[in-house]
Enzyme design. Structure first.
Site, PDB file in Angstrom:
ATOM      1  N   LYS A   1      41.240  16.906 -31.252  1.00 56.43           N
ATOM      2  CA  LYS A   1      40.145  15.936 -31.071  1.00 56.43           C
ATOM      3  C   LYS A   1      40.003  15.515 -29.610  1.00 56.43           C
ATOM      4  CE  LYS A   1      40.482  14.143 -35.778  1.00 56.43           C
ATOM      5  NZ  LYS A   1      39.868  13.230 -36.735  1.00 56.43           N
TER       6      LYS A   1
ATOM      7  N   ASN B   1      40.068   5.016 -50.556  1.00 55.51           N
ATOM      8  CA  ASN B   1      41.488   5.298 -50.308  1.00 55.51           C
ATOM      9  C   ASN B   1      42.265   3.996 -50.195  1.00 55.51           C
ATOM     10  OD1 ASN B   1      41.568   4.432 -47.410  1.00 55.51           O
ATOM     11  ND2 ASN B   1      40.009   6.033 -47.262  1.00 55.51           N
TER      12      ASN B   1
ATOM     13  N   PHE C   1      44.147   7.493 -34.878  1.00 60.81           N
ATOM     14  CA  PHE C   1      45.275   7.197 -35.747  1.00 60.81           C
ATOM     15  C   PHE C   1      45.454   8.392 -36.672  1.00 60.81           C
ATOM     16  CE2 PHE C   1      47.073   2.832 -35.859  1.00 60.81           C
ATOM     17  CZ  PHE C   1      46.452   2.340 -34.717  1.00 60.81           C
TER      18      PHE C   1
ATOM     19  N   PRO D   1      30.809  13.433 -41.155  1.00 65.28           N
ATOM     20  CA  PRO D   1      30.988  13.656 -39.714  1.00 65.28           C
ATOM     21  C   PRO D   1      32.317  13.065 -39.248  1.00 65.28           C
ATOM     22  CG  PRO D   1      29.304  11.965 -40.127  1.00 65.28           C
ATOM     23  CD  PRO D   1      29.722  12.497 -41.467  1.00 65.28           C
ATOM     24  N   ASP D   2      32.995  13.759 -38.333  1.00 63.18           N
ATOM     25  CA  ASP D   2      34.234  13.207 -37.759  1.00 63.18           C
ATOM     26  C   ASP D   2      33.817  12.294 -36.607  1.00 63.18           C
ATOM     27  OD1 ASP D   2      36.585  12.736 -36.243  1.00 63.18           O
ATOM     28  OD2 ASP D   2      37.524  14.447 -37.229  1.00 63.18           O
ATOM     29  N   ILE D   3      33.835  10.994 -36.871  1.00 66.57           N
ATOM     30  CA  ILE D   3      33.302  10.008 -35.912  1.00 66.57           C
ATOM     31  C   ILE D   3      34.078  10.082 -34.597  1.00 66.57           C
ATOM     32  CG2 ILE D   3      32.793   7.561 -35.521  1.00 66.57           C
ATOM     33  CD1 ILE D   3      33.004   7.250 -38.646  1.00 66.57           C
TER      34      ILE D   3
END
Ligand code: C5P
Length: 391
Positions: free
Chosen positions: A339, A209, A321, A303-305
């Site tokens: 989260k 990205n 962020f 995975p969403d760290i």
């Protein structure tokens, strides 16, 4: 934070970068520091003590056995009086000596006898820097709480290109205030992710990205300035790590995930990285050949760290962020709640990605706080100030 009236011992060891130490000495004096230069025997082969005497306004100390140096306890008096001991350049040999705690000349004795912080700016050939022994010594120095500034990568005096150049004098001077004073984050570990990730499709292609890493690196610098022990887990960028920051290079989301978990526990975790949400299910072992047929790539979630770290029983103070292209306030606050984050930084992706400036909105339990457009380091410092109010 300032260097005014700070007593700094500038140790110069033997390497061609010793000539840069002259400029460093000048900048330290200009910043108001009281500089006492100590040179090793090898350093004097590169630059004369007279150069440093003229720049610092003080005679340079070169020997443990100097009869003119009073009661023979100069190493004790000098180190007790100092606010900081800075060795720049620090040769591979000197790092080895420090790691072993040897004290066979004035500078190494001062380092061993010191009660103040010690920072080193390594400078050496890239192979010497990469050598297993040097890296082993560095690990020991990190463990001994020696601050390692740099080195930078680039063209070397020997003509080779790679890591090992001493940081520029101005970069070293910028890093010093954070080492000198017990900043508000002193003694705290701050773990930061930055940059994009790169998810391989085959050995030559991948998904990535537009993140440049600039914001994450600025946050790392701001945290280090506040006195934190900063570990920066970085995806591929072309940026140099800020002075005093330990960087771990990763490519994929999976590598970033593993590196973050390995670096825990920490008091603060700031997830600035633009982590890929998907990776290629099966990475092709060989380059995929072009064909007229449509190509389908199967993507699976990474995975969403941040969510995982925030859900740990002993979770650090977690900052997220969110780069959105629309409905910033709504999406960012929803993300913060989902989260379970005490603080989330929102920005508009199109206004921020790759740029030197950013306009940020901070979301916390009190509501929303706008940081009007400014350069990313200014924003990062404001973010750290805000975080300090919350932790
Ligand atoms: O859900 P979204 O990707 O928009 O959330 C962005 C935040 O979550 C950022 O702080 C980012 O660093 C973090 N993140 C993460 N791991 C992922 C995806 C996002 O840590 N796989």
């Amino acid at each position: 934070m300032s260097l005014t009236h700070k007593k700094i011992i500038l140790g110069v060891t033997g390497g061609i970068a010793a000539y840069k130490a002259a400029e460093l000495c000048r900048l330290l004096v200009k910043a108001g520091a009281e500089v006492q230069v100590v040179m090793t025997a090898a350093a004097q082969q590169f630059v004369t003590p007279l150069t440093f005497q003229a720049l610092s306004g003080r005679p340079v100390l070169t020997s443990l056995w100097d009869a003119a140096s009073g009661d023979g306890m100069e190493h004790i008096h000098l180190s007790r009086d100092a606010d900081l001991l800075l060795v720049a350049p620090a040769s591979a040999d000197f790092l080895a000596k420090l790691a072993q705690g040897r004290a066979d000349d004035l500078l190494s004795t001062l380092c061993l006898a010191r009660t103040c912080p010690l920072a080193v700016a390594p400078a050496m050939n890239r192979e010497m820097w990469a050598a297993a022994a040097t890296q082993r010594n560095l690990q020991q120095l990190h463990a001994d709480d020696v601050k390692v500034l740099g080195p930078a990568a680039g063209e070397q005096a020997c003509g080779e290109i790679g890591p090992g150049r001493m940081l520029e004098a101005s970069e070293i001077v910028t890093a010093l205030p954070g080492l000198l004073e017990a900043g508000p984050l002193a003694g705290k570990r701050v773990l930061i992710t930055a940059g994009p990730t790169f998810e391989s499709i085959d050995p030559v292609r991948g998904l990535t990205n537009r993140s440049s890493g600039k914001m994450g690196y600025a946050v790392a610098q701001a945290a280090a300035e506040a006195g934190a022990e900063v570990c920066l887990v970085s995806g591929p960028t072309c940026l140099e790590p800020p002075a005093g920051v330990r960087r771990i290079d990763v490519q994929s989301a999976a590598e970033m995930h593993a590196a973050v978990l390995a670096e825990l526990p920490s008091e603060v975790f700031i997830a600035v990285a633009a982590v890929a949400d998907y990776r290629i299910d099966t990475v092709a072992a060989h380059k995929i050949k072009k064909s007229a047929e449509p190509l389908t790539l199967q993507l699976i979630a990474t995975p969403d760290i941040l969510a995982e770290v925030a859900a740990l029983p002993n979770a650090p103070f977690c900052v997220g962020f969110a780069a959105e292209t629309e409905c910033l306030a709504e999406y960012a606050e929803a993300k913060r709640v989902r989260k379970n984050l005490p603080l989330l930084v929102g920005n508009l992706a199109q206004d921020t990605l790759g740029q030197d400036t950013a306009e940020l909105v901070l979301f916390d339990n009190q509501g929303l706080h706008r940081l009007p457009r400014a350069n990313k380091l200014t924003q990062a410092r404001a973010l750290i100030q805000h975080l300090l109010k919350l932790i």
